[in-house]
Design a protein around this motif. Structure first.
Motif, PDB file in Angstrom:
ATOM      1  N   GLY A  81       0.783  -1.223   0.000  1.00 62.02           N
ATOM      2  CA  GLY A  81       0.000   0.000   0.000  1.00 62.02           C
ATOM      3  C   GLY A  81       0.815   1.272   0.000  1.00 62.02           C
ATOM      4  O   GLY A  81       0.245   2.371  -0.067  1.00 62.02           O
ATOM      5  N   ALA A  82       2.129   1.162   0.069  1.00 67.29           N
ATOM      6  CA  ALA A  82       2.980   2.355   0.141  1.00 67.29           C
ATOM      7  C   ALA A  82       2.883   3.163  -1.143  1.00 67.29           C
ATOM      8  O   ALA A  82       2.664   2.632  -2.229  1.00 67.29           O
ATOM      9  N   ARG A  83       3.057   4.475  -0.989  1.00 65.95           N
ATOM     10  CA  ARG A  83       3.144   5.396  -2.110  1.00 65.95           C
ATOM     11  C   ARG A  83       4.508   6.079  -2.060  1.00 65.95           C
ATOM     12  O   ARG A  83       5.283   5.873  -1.132  1.00 65.95           O
ATOM     13  N   ALA A  84       4.777   6.887  -3.070  1.00 67.58           N
ATOM     14  CA  ALA A  84       6.090   7.517  -3.157  1.00 67.58           C
ATOM     15  C   ALA A  84       6.403   8.328  -1.909  1.00 67.58           C
ATOM     16  O   ALA A  84       7.521   8.277  -1.381  1.00 67.58           O
ATOM     17  N   HIS A  85       5.425   9.075  -1.393  1.00 67.90           N
ATOM     18  CA  HIS A  85       5.720   9.924  -0.239  1.00 67.90           C
ATOM     19  C   HIS A  85       5.883   9.114   1.037  1.00 67.90           C
ATOM     20  O   HIS A  85       6.638   9.513   1.926  1.00 67.90           O
ATOM     21  N   THR A  86       5.215   7.953   1.148  1.00 74.64           N
ATOM     22  CA  THR A  86       5.404   7.141   2.349  1.00 74.64           C
ATOM     23  C   THR A  86       6.749   6.425   2.318  1.00 74.64           C
ATOM     24  O   THR A  86       7.335   6.156   3.372  1.00 74.64           O
ATOM     25  N   VAL A  87       7.238   6.095   1.119  1.00 77.00           N
ATOM     26  CA  VAL A  87       8.596   5.558   1.039  1.00 77.00           C
ATOM     27  C   VAL A  87       9.577   6.588   1.578  1.00 77.00           C
ATOM     28  O   VAL A  87      10.475   6.266   2.365  1.00 77.00           O
ATOM     29  N   MET A  88       9.417   7.834   1.155  1.00 74.94           N
ATOM     30  CA  MET A  88      10.343   8.874   1.575  1.00 74.94           C
ATOM     31  C   MET A  88      10.198   9.191   3.066  1.00 74.94           C
ATOM     32  O   MET A  88      11.188   9.334   3.790  1.00 74.94           O
ATOM     33  N   ASP A  89       8.959   9.266   3.546  1.00 72.66           N
ATOM     34  CA  ASP A  89       8.715   9.717   4.915  1.00 72.66           C
ATOM     35  C   ASP A  89       8.880   8.618   5.956  1.00 72.66           C
ATOM     36  O   ASP A  89       9.181   8.910   7.118  1.00 72.66           O
ATOM     37  N   GLU A  90       8.695   7.361   5.561  1.00 68.66           N
ATOM     38  CA  GLU A  90       8.701   6.277   6.540  1.00 68.66           C
ATOM     39  C   GLU A  90       9.806   5.246   6.297  1.00 68.66           C
ATOM     40  O   GLU A  90      10.472   4.821   7.249  1.00 68.66           O
ATOM     41  N   GLN A  91       9.992   4.826   5.049  1.00 60.05           N
ATOM     42  CA  GLN A  91      10.969   3.772   4.783  1.00 60.05           C
ATOM     43  C   GLN A  91      12.397   4.292   4.739  1.00 60.05           C
ATOM     44  O   GLN A  91      13.308   3.658   5.280  1.00 60.05           O
ATOM     45  N   LEU A  92      12.605   5.433   4.111  1.00 58.15           N
ATOM     46  CA  LEU A  92      13.964   5.985   4.053  1.00 58.15           C
ATOM     47  C   LEU A  92      14.524   6.284   5.443  1.00 58.15           C
ATOM     48  O   LEU A  92      15.696   5.970   5.701  1.00 58.15           O
ATOM     49  N   PRO A  93      13.770   6.884   6.362  1.00 59.13           N
ATOM     50  CA  PRO A  93      14.328   7.086   7.701  1.00 59.13           C
ATOM     51  C   PRO A  93      14.761   5.782   8.368  1.00 59.13           C
ATOM     52  O   PRO A  93      15.773   5.749   9.083  1.00 59.13           O
ATOM     53  N   ARG A  94      14.033   4.700   8.122  1.00 56.87           N
ATOM     54  CA  ARG A  94      14.437   3.405   8.675  1.00 56.87           C
ATOM     55  C   ARG A  94      15.744   2.938   8.046  1.00 56.87           C
ATOM     56  O   ARG A  94      16.601   2.362   8.731  1.00 56.87           O
ATOM     57  N   LEU A  95      15.915   3.210   6.760  1.00 57.91           N
ATOM     58  CA  LEU A  95      17.162   2.826   6.103  1.00 57.91           C
ATOM     59  C   LEU A  95      18.344   3.591   6.683  1.00 57.91           C
ATOM     60  O   LEU A  95      19.417   3.019   6.911  1.00 57.91           O
ATOM     61  N   TRP A  96      18.170   4.881   6.936  1.00 56.19           N
ATOM     62  CA  TRP A  96      19.249   5.683   7.508  1.00 56.19           C
ATOM     63  C   TRP A  96      19.619   5.207   8.916  1.00 56.19           C
ATOM     64  O   TRP A  96      20.763   5.394   9.353  1.00 56.19           O
ATOM     65  N   ARG A  97      18.669   4.606   9.618  1.00 52.51           N
ATOM     66  CA  ARG A  97      18.934   4.179  11.004  1.00 52.51           C
ATOM     67  C   ARG A  97      19.529   2.778  11.104  1.00 52.51           C
ATOM     68  O   ARG A  97      19.761   2.295  12.221  1.00 52.51           O
ATOM     69  N   VAL A  98      19.780   2.134   9.985  1.00 52.66           N
ATOM     70  CA  VAL A  98      20.244   0.742  10.019  1.00 52.66           C
ATOM     71  C   VAL A  98      21.553   0.606  10.787  1.00 52.66           C
ATOM     72  O   VAL A  98      21.762  -0.367  11.515  1.00 52.66           O
ATOM     73  N   GLY A  99      22.450   1.558  10.629  1.00 48.54           N
ATOM     74  CA  GLY A  99      23.722   1.483  11.342  1.00 48.54           C
ATOM     75  C   GLY A  99      24.718   0.565  10.684  1.00 48.54           C
ATOM     76  O   GLY A  99      25.745   0.221  11.285  1.00 48.54           O
ATOM     77  N   GLN A 100      24.450   0.135   9.468  1.00 57.80           N
ATOM     78  CA  GLN A 100      25.367  -0.691   8.699  1.00 57.80           C
ATOM     79  C   GLN A 100      25.468  -0.123   7.287  1.00 57.80           C
ATOM     80  O   GLN A 100      24.499   0.448   6.783  1.00 57.80           O
ATOM     81  N   PRO A 101      26.594  -0.284   6.625  1.00 60.53           N
ATOM     82  CA  PRO A 101      26.690   0.159   5.230  1.00 60.53           C
ATOM     83  C   PRO A 101      25.778  -0.656   4.331  1.00 60.53           C
ATOM     84  O   PRO A 101      25.693  -1.878   4.463  1.00 60.53           O
ATOM     85  N   VAL A 102      25.099   0.019   3.438  1.00 62.13           N
ATOM     86  CA  VAL A 102      24.227  -0.635   2.463  1.00 62.13           C
ATOM     87  C   VAL A 102      24.952  -0.619   1.117  1.00 62.13           C
ATOM     88  O   VAL A 102      25.429   0.423   0.673  1.00 62.13           O
ATOM     89  N   ASP A 103      25.050  -1.775   0.483  1.00 61.95           N
ATOM     90  CA  ASP A 103      25.814  -1.879  -0.757  1.00 61.95           C
ATOM     91  C   ASP A 103      24.988  -1.535  -1.987  1.00 61.95           C
ATOM     92  O   ASP A 103      25.507  -0.981  -2.957  1.00 61.95           O
ATOM     93  N   LEU A 104      23.714  -1.872  -1.964  1.00 62.29           N
ATOM     94  CA  LEU A 104      22.836  -1.611  -3.102  1.00 62.29           C
ATOM     95  C   LEU A 104      21.455  -1.257  -2.578  1.00 62.29           C
ATOM     96  O   LEU A 104      20.903  -1.976  -1.738  1.00 62.29           O
ATOM     97  N   VAL A 105      20.902  -0.136  -3.054  1.00 62.35           N
ATOM     98  CA  VAL A 105      19.537   0.267  -2.734  1.00 62.35           C
ATOM     99  C   VAL A 105      18.712   0.167  -4.004  1.00 62.35           C
ATOM    100  O   VAL A 105      19.128   0.650  -5.062  1.00 62.35           O
ATOM    101  N   VAL A 106      17.548  -0.477  -3.898  1.00 63.89           N
ATOM    102  CA  VAL A 106      16.622  -0.539  -5.035  1.00 63.89           C
ATOM    103  C   VAL A 106      15.274  -0.022  -4.570  1.00 63.89           C
ATOM    104  O   VAL A 106      14.719  -0.515  -3.581  1.00 63.89           O
TER     105      VAL A 106
END
Length: 232
Positions: A81-106
Motif C-alpha cells: 500500500g505504500a506510495r512515493a511519499h510514504t517511502v520517503m517519509d517512513e521507509q527511508l528514515p528506517r534505512l538511515w537508522r540501520v547502522g550498517q553500510p548498504v551496498d545496493l539500494v533498489v
C-alpha cells in the motif's frame, strides 16, 4: 477465477508476507555479507507470487548471488500500500537508522500513486522522493542506488509523469534507472497473479531482468562478473 476472487487471494497474502519479511530482516541484520536495501510497496513484498521470496526481491537476491558468489543479505523495508511519499517519509528514515553500510539500494514504487492522486501530487511526490534517495557512494565508494520506472498496465498519463521524472531527475543525481515500462509490455499472458494486477513469479522475473539490466557490460560491479541480461 474472477479478478475479485483473485484480489481476495492476494489480499490474504499481505499479513503473512509482511511477517516473513520482518523475520528475514532481523536475520539479515545479524548476518554478514553485502546488504541490499529495498524500498517499495506490495510488489516488493512479493504479493502475487507463491511465497514472499519468489517476488522480485527474492529473485534479485538469488541472481546477485549467482553473479558474484557472495551471500547477499536483504533488508526489505517495503510496505503493501505504500506510495512515493510514504517511502520517503517512513521507509527511508528506517534505512538511515540501520547502522550498517548498504551496498545496493533498489526503490520500486508508484502503483498506488496512480489512484486517487492528482497529476500535481504525482509530480511533487516523485520529485521529492528522487531528491531524497541515497546518492551513489553514500556509504562507500561502490554503493549504488537503482530506481525503477512504473510498469505498464497503470494509468498512462500519471505513469508518464512519474516515469519522465525517474528518467531525467534520477540520472542527474547519479541514480541508475531500471526501465520496467520498457520490459513489461504485451504479451503478458501467464505473467499476472490471480488478481490480474500484481505479477506472478514469472512476471517478477522480468522486473529482475530490468533491474540487472542497469549493470552495463563495460564495467564490473557488485564484486563480480556482470550478467548477460535475459539469461536465467
Amino acid at each position: 477465477m474472477t479478478p475479485w476472487e483473485g484480489m481476495r487471494l492476494t489480499s490474504a497474502q499481505v499479513d503473512p508476507y509482511r511477517r516473513e519479511w520482518e523475520a528475514a530482516n532481523r536475520r539479515a541484520l545479524d548476518g554478514e555479507g553485502p546488504l541490499l536495501g529495498v524500498l517499495g510497496d506490495s510488489a516488493a513484498q512479493g504479493i502475487g507470487a507463491p511465497t514472499p521470496f519468489e517476488g522480485w526481491v527474492g529473485q534479485l537476491q538469488r541472481r546477485l548471488e549467482g553473479i558474484d558468489g557472495h551471500r547477499w543479505r536483504v533488508l526489505n523495508l517495503s510496505v503493501s500500500g505504500a506510495r512515493a511519499h510514504t517511502v520517503m517519509d517512513e521507509q527511508l528514515p528506517r534505512l538511515w537508522r540501520v547502522g550498517q553500510p548498504v551496498d545496493l539500494v533498489v526503490c520500486a514504487v508508484g502503483g498506488n500513486d496512480m489512484y486517487r492522486s492528482t497529476r500535481r501530487q504525482v509530480h511533487d511526490r516523485f520529485t521529492r522522493l528522487l531528491r531524497a534517495l541515497p546518492a551513489p557512494g553514500t556509504w562507500h565508494g561502490d554503493q549504488r542506488t537503482i530506481v525503477t520506472t512504473l510498469p505498464q498496465g497503470l494509468g498512462r498519463r500519471r505513469a508518464g509523469i512519474a516515469n519522465d521524472l525517474v528518467r531525467t531527475l534520477g540520472p542527474q543525481r547519479g541514480l541508475e534507472v531500471a526501465d520496467l515500462w520498457a520490459t513489461t509490455g504485451p504479451p503478458w499472458r501467464g505473467k499476472y497473479a490471480e488478481d490480474m494486477f500484481h505479477p506472478n513469479a514469472l512476471g517478477y522475473g522480468h522486473w529482475v531482468d530490468a533491474i540487472l539490466g542497469t549493470i552495463r557490460p563495460d564495467r564490473r560491479s557488485l564484486g563480480g562478473d556482470l550478467p548477460v541480461v535475459g539469461t536465467r
